[in-house]
Design a protein around this motif. Structure first.
Motif, short mmCIF file in Angstrom:
data_model
loop_
_atom_site.label_atom_id
_atom_site.label_comp_id
_atom_site.label_asym_id
_atom_site.label_seq_id
_atom_site.Cartn_x
_atom_site.Cartn_y
_atom_site.Cartn_z
N SER A 1 0.84 -1.18 0.00
CA SER A 1 0.00 0.00 0.00
C SER A 1 0.88 1.24 0.00
O SER A 1 2.11 1.15 0.03
CB SER A 1 -0.90 -0.03 1.24
OG SER A 1 -1.83 1.01 1.17
N VAL B 1 -2.55 -8.00 -8.15
CA VAL B 1 -3.81 -7.38 -8.55
C VAL B 1 -3.92 -6.01 -7.90
O VAL B 1 -3.73 -5.88 -6.68
CB VAL B 1 -5.02 -8.25 -8.12
CG1 VAL B 1 -6.33 -7.58 -8.49
CG2 VAL B 1 -4.93 -9.63 -8.73
N HIS C 1 -5.96 -2.94 -6.47
CA HIS C 1 -7.24 -2.47 -5.95
C HIS C 1 -7.09 -0.97 -5.73
O HIS C 1 -6.07 -0.51 -5.20
CB HIS C 1 -7.58 -3.13 -4.62
CG HIS C 1 -8.04 -4.54 -4.76
ND1 HIS C 1 -8.50 -5.26 -3.69
CD2 HIS C 1 -8.12 -5.36 -5.83
CE1 HIS C 1 -8.85 -6.46 -4.10
NE2 HIS C 1 -8.61 -6.55 -5.39
N THR C 2 -8.07 -0.21 -6.14
CA THR C 2 -7.98 1.24 -6.00
C THR C 2 -8.87 1.79 -4.88
O THR C 2 -8.80 2.96 -4.57
CB THR C 2 -8.36 1.94 -7.32
OG1 THR C 2 -9.65 1.49 -7.73
CG2 THR C 2 -7.32 1.62 -8.39
N TRP C 3 -9.70 0.92 -4.30
CA TRP C 3 -10.61 1.33 -3.24
C TRP C 3 -10.46 0.39 -2.06
O TRP C 3 -10.17 -0.78 -2.24
CB TRP C 3 -12.06 1.30 -3.72
CG TRP C 3 -12.29 2.20 -4.88
CD1 TRP C 3 -12.11 1.91 -6.20
CD2 TRP C 3 -12.69 3.56 -4.84
NE1 TRP C 3 -12.39 2.99 -6.98
CE2 TRP C 3 -12.75 4.03 -6.17
CE3 TRP C 3 -13.02 4.44 -3.81
CZ2 TRP C 3 -13.12 5.33 -6.49
CZ3 TRP C 3 -13.39 5.73 -4.14
CH2 TRP C 3 -13.43 6.17 -5.46
N GLN D 1 -12.21 -1.21 1.70
CA GLN D 1 -13.50 -1.79 2.07
C GLN D 1 -14.55 -0.74 2.40
O GLN D 1 -15.74 -0.99 2.28
CB GLN D 1 -13.33 -2.74 3.26
CG GLN D 1 -12.58 -3.99 2.90
CD GLN D 1 -12.41 -4.89 4.11
OE1 GLN D 1 -12.50 -4.46 5.25
NE2 GLN D 1 -12.17 -6.16 3.84
N HIS E 1 -3.80 -0.05 -3.58
CA HIS E 1 -2.91 -1.06 -3.01
C HIS E 1 -2.86 -2.25 -3.96
O HIS E 1 -3.75 -2.44 -4.78
CB HIS E 1 -3.37 -1.47 -1.60
CG HIS E 1 -4.77 -1.98 -1.53
ND1 HIS E 1 -5.89 -1.16 -1.62
CD2 HIS E 1 -5.26 -3.24 -1.39
CE1 HIS E 1 -6.98 -1.88 -1.51
NE2 HIS E 1 -6.63 -3.16 -1.37
N HIS F 1 -2.49 -6.40 -4.17
CA HIS F 1 -2.54 -7.71 -3.51
C HIS F 1 -1.66 -8.65 -4.32
O HIS F 1 -1.74 -8.68 -5.54
CB HIS F 1 -3.97 -8.27 -3.50
CG HIS F 1 -4.90 -7.56 -2.59
ND1 HIS F 1 -5.22 -8.05 -1.35
CD2 HIS F 1 -5.57 -6.39 -2.74
CE1 HIS F 1 -6.07 -7.21 -0.78
NE2 HIS F 1 -6.30 -6.20 -1.59
#
Length: 142
Positions: free
Chosen positions: A66, A113, A115-117, A119, A126, A128
């Motif tokens: 991140s 992978v 992720h732009t958002w 939870q 960030h 993964h």
């Protein structure tokens, strides 16, 4: 139709009958929504079972890379460049640490992978990574 109606009489159904013994059972139709847990459990299980033969006989690890929250506005203004940099930096770190004889001493592969958002649906870029706990020896014989 609400997804909770999947697998119930609300979506209709059909009667299955065994041609050998005559046993009959009712099978209700699915909603076929890929997000529905009732309808996609079998598809997910079949897909996972088919992937098992592709795995190496080692442990796997889930790592997340991140950035500090204060950098998020900067990243959003330079997405293409900084997302690429996030991928490159995380990949370089994984390869370097794995190759070090003090750690694994091996050449690894991994899956990453973006992720732009987060939870909470806030901007939170960030990466993964799924990383095997094994790899090729430097001479590539093991």
């Amino acid at each position: 139709m609400p997804s909770h109606a999947a697998g119930t009489a609300a979506l209709g159904g059909h009667r299955d009958r065994c041609t050998r013994c005559g046993y009959e059972a009712i099978s209700y139709n699915s909603c076929r929504n890929r997000h529905c847990p009732k309808c996609q459990t079998n598809a997910r299980e079949k897909w996972l079972a088919a992937r098992q033969h592709e795995l190496l006989p080692v442990s796997y690890y889930h790592l997340v890379f991140s950035v500090p929250h204060t950098l998020v506005p900067l990243i959003w203004q330079n997405k293409k460049l900084l997302f690429k940099l996030l991928f490159e930096a995380s990949a370089a770190m994984l390869l370097e640490i794995a190759a070090d004889p003090k750690h694994l001493g091996a050449e690894i592969g991994f899956l990453s992978v973006l992720h732009t958002w987060g939870q909470t649906l806030q901007r939170h870029p960030h990466v993964h990574c799924v990383v095997p706990g094994g790899g090729f020896s430097p001479d590539r014989r093991q």
